[in-house]
Every structure is written in structure tokens, then in C-alpha cells.
Write an enzyme that holds these catalytic residues in place. Structure first.
Site, PDB file in Angstrom:
ATOM      1  N   THR A  14       0.825  -1.210   0.000  1.00  0.00           N
ATOM      2  CA  THR A  14       0.000   0.000   0.000  1.00  0.00           C
ATOM      3  C   THR A  14       0.860   1.261   0.000  1.00  0.00           C
ATOM      4  OG1 THR A  14      -0.051   0.036   2.422  1.00  0.00           O
ATOM      5  CG2 THR A  14      -1.781  -1.215   1.311  1.00  0.00           C
ATOM      6  N   ASP A  15       0.196   2.415  -0.157  1.00  0.00           N
ATOM      7  CA  ASP A  15       0.914   3.682  -0.045  1.00  0.00           C
ATOM      8  C   ASP A  15       0.102   4.686   0.778  1.00  0.00           C
ATOM      9  OD1 ASP A  15      -0.970   5.025  -1.671  1.00  0.00           O
ATOM     10  OD2 ASP A  15       0.229   4.773  -3.467  1.00  0.00           O
ATOM     11  N   ALA A  16       0.642   5.882   0.920  1.00  0.00           N
ATOM     12  CA  ALA A  16       0.055   6.876   1.821  1.00  0.00           C
ATOM     13  C   ALA A  16      -1.311   7.388   1.358  1.00  0.00           C
ATOM     14  CB  ALA A  16       1.016   8.054   2.001  1.00  0.00           C
TER      15      ALA A  16
END
Lengths: 148, 148, 148, 148
Positions: free
Chosen positions: B27-29
Site C-alpha cells: 500500500t501507499d500513503a
């Protein structure tokens, strides 16, 4: 995980500083930098430090048959880095032995220490897959140069 | 990016299905799966599909001197996958030629299509670094097997 | 995957160039850059292009509630990049519409094209999770600036 | 980096075992698993361990406002993992305190220890961004369950 003061730190050894920008690829769904990403940054910095001494990983591998491999990581995550942060990764040798060395690598955001680590590296003969002495020309560069 | 119907799809070719669980690393921010992670999932699925046919990437490399390398990716990101999602990645061959093949790889969450792709692969002779015919035993496995 | 010439390319749009250095983190056991790594480089370049126009992803998210998300990737992998390579990633807009845009992103090593892509991006209202027009100030910057 | 014997290890705590398969995404140009990848595997294992106790990271975040964040990593890399390896990642709690816990995570290939780590985790109140006690129901699960 107390970090002992290094016993054989090369005198006059200055630190190498690498700017690190945080991108989406470095972050996770908690909104901060994913913890394994810090190790990626540290490896970039060690490679650039080596390059600043005149050595490239690929050439060491193909021309000399040696590689520097990570043996240990002792790291503390003090405060999270975030998307778009502009950081400084400070790398210095704290111990230099016959066939291994130890780096201190610290990540700062405007003077605040976010990440603190000791990373142990061994010099390996890739043909025999065994530890081998750090070549003399590299050792001299490591001891005397000011890589910044 | 319209996907033409495959002209030489192997008759009776069934799909390979790989379960994918989403972890923080994926995932990412923005709170969703980072777009390059989908290509990591696709490569895992192609490797498991190959393994289900009896072939391993490492053995192909060392014993036969061939590798399958990605030549093209056409992908649409329809709806984001998220942390903790349990997904299904469906892989099938849509074109099989002399020295290359094309996969359709689709990622589903409870029947909803999240990611749709066509991925073109070439068979490479790693010594000469040139395209080489897919070995006959692999071709037969690819054409006839039902990898699920 | 033929790339049509863009119909609404902003006149006078210059290219943004980002230097990319290849580290161990970008490579795989085949000895070359892992195919998903190219998408990581492209995202870095789009972020730096946006920053060169005066916009930061994190600020767009928190202050305006908008995000730019990838909708499609059409990519060709022409020749592999390798460890220690010093590359140039060239980014330009080839289509600018109301709520979306398309980038051409090309990776070069000393003038040789290694990787060629078209990447479609949508502007999203993150509260409603729906497409929303690109804000006027951003549109003007995108049309007129020379981001290099 | 000597690992002290844990003072408050939960009695009867059994180990959680997660199978790990090595893909191209995990390796680097040195032909082995990239050192940061081991931390990705460890995070997967802690998440699956938590799930085996009935807790999901995403739900903890949104429903209870708590997150488990890594505070320290002490790791030794003993022997490299390689492409296609089928490994076992063994996870156990070695210390359980009020607002933090320490895991031992070890990666094996057919009984051979490749990677050995102690990973310190803090329980965080995400609203106040401060340490908070581990909820009682989680603590009880951690102390008594046999997650395998």
C-alpha cells in the site's frame, strides 16, 4: 540495543550525506514511510559513499569478484518520515576490520533524528562465497578520504 | 487501449487462480495499493502458473539458459485494492506464438474486477541475449494443461 | 500497442527530465532492473514534475482534497537497465482533458530508449471518490510552464 | 547484538509459522534476496499472526484508533535466501509489556536458520500519536492462544 562507542573508528573520518526525498513508493497505508524503506535508503547511501571513494558495486563484482553483504542491522525508528519529506541520510564508518566494517546510518529531518542504525557489512569472495580481506586500495580510501 | 480478441488462444485453456492478500508493503500513503504492486502480483502469478506446469524460473535459467522477460504491459486500474483485502488473480494465455506469449491477468475482489491487464512476454536465450523459440515440452504443457 | 499522436497536446510543452540512478533495490536475480521498478521511477518523475510547477501531492490531498490516480499504463520494455546505470527519465504531457491527463514517460541510457510508456491519470475528489476537474491554476501551469 | 533471554515471555506461547515463497520481486542483482525484503516477510507474518488471533490491522485502525508500529529491528543475516526458495518464517512473542511487545522472527530453509531477528513494536493511539496500553482482549489472546 545500546550502541557501544566504536573502538577502532578511523580518525578524522567525516560523514557522507545523501539527500532523500520521500515518494509514494516509500510510504504505506498508515500514512508514513514503510519500515523496510529505511533499509533501501541506507543501501543507496552506502553505494553512493562507495562511489564517492571511486568504487562501483558492479565493477567490484565483475572485475574483482568481491561483494559487500549485510550481516546485521540494528535499527531504532524514532519518529516517522512522511510523503514529500526532504531528508538527510548521514553515513559514517564506526568500525573497520580486516574483512568487515560497521556503518552508523542516521536519517534526519531538519536536524531531528528520525532513524538510527548500525549496519554490519562483510567483504565476500563471490567465487568461494567466503569472507575475504577488504582490498588494500579500498581500505586506504575508507580510512583517509572525506567522502562528502 | 482496446484489447482485441486473441487470434490464437489455445483451445480449452483454463485459467490459473492465485489468492493475493494485501499487506502494508503493498500500500501507499493514499491508503490504497500502490500501482506498481499490481505488477508484482502478476509476476508471482505467472511464476506459480509456470510452476503448476512443472517448470521453475531458476531451473530454466541455469539448466536451459532461457528466461521469460516482460516486453509490454497494458493495464487498466479500475478500482483500488486496500489493506487486508483477500483477492483473486486470474491468469490465462491469450496468445501463444513461436518465441513469445501474451497473458491476460485480472485481479478480482469478490467478483469485482479491480485491475485488468495484457502482459507480453518473450522467451530469451540468456547467453546470446536474443529471442529463442519456447521449448517444445513447455509449449505442449502450455497448450494442453489445465493449471488450476 | 501503437501510440497515436496526441490530439490535444499543449503547444510548446517542454519535457521534464529526472536523473535516475539504479541501485540494488531496483534490480532482481535476472541481473537487470525488475519490471515494476520502472513504474516507481515514473511516479517519482510525475511527482517532481508537479513539484516543479509548484504543487505537492501531500498539500493537494490535505488542503484541496484532490489526488491524481493512475488509470492506465501502456508500457514497452525495449532494453534492460542494469545496476549502477545513470539514466534520464523524460516526462511530457501528451493529452490534457477536463478531469484527466496522459503522460508520455521514456527512460534513456546515453540516448538509447530503454522503456517507453503512456500513463493515464485521473483527478479525483478524495471525499466523494469521484473524478473532478483539474483546478484552473494547475491547468494553466500545466499548459504554459516549461518544467525543466 | 547478543539477544538476552526474555524476562516476561508468555508461558506456553507457541510459534506462528508462515510459508514464504521467494519471487523475482524479492531478489536483487547479486542473485539473492534483497536485505530489506526480509522485513517485508516479517511484517506479513506479524499481520497473519494477529489475524490468527482474530484481529485485523485495518479494523484496529478505524474501529479502535490504535496501530502497532515498529520501534526497533535487531537482525542477523546468516545465509542468503534465493529465487524459488520455499521457506518458513517462525514468529513468537518473547516479551509482552503494557504498551509494547517484542517478537522473535526467524526464517528457515529446510531447518537451516537464514535470518534471525528481534523486532520491537509499540501500541499507538493514532489520534494522539502516543503510546497506549494494548487492549485487554488482545493481551489475553496474545498470552493464551496457540496461533498455529
Amino acid at each position: 540495543m545500546r550502541f557501544p562507542s566504536p573502538s577502532s573508528s578511523p580518525p578524522g573520518q567525516a560523514a557522507h550525506v545523501l539527500p532523500i526525498r520521500i515518494y509514494y513508493e516509500d510510504t504505506d497505508a498508515a500514512g508514513v514511510v514503510y519500515y523496510a524503506s529505511y533499509l533501501r535508503f541506507c543501501e543507496r547511501a552506502r553505494t553512493e559513499w562507495l562511489r564517492s571513494l571511486g568504487f562501483q558495486q558492479q565493477q567490484l563484482l565483475t572485475a574483482r569478484g568481491i561483494a559487500f553483504v549485510v550481516r546485521s542491522v540494528d535499527a531504532r525508528f524514532l519518529s516517522p518520515a512522511r510523503l514529500d519529506d526532504a531528508l538527510e541520510l548521514v553515513t559514517r564508518i564506526v568500525e573497520l576490520r580486516g574483512a568487515s566494517l560497521t556503518f552508523e546510518q542516521q536519517l534526519f529531518r531538519e536536524g531531528e533524528l528520525l532513524f538510527d542504525s548500525r549496519i554490519g557489512i562483510a567483504c565476500i569472495d563471490t567465487l568461494r562465497n567466503r569472507p575475504t580481506p577488504i582490498p588494500q586500495d579500498m581500505r586506504i580510501s575508507m580510512q583517509t578520504s572525506n567522502p562528502t
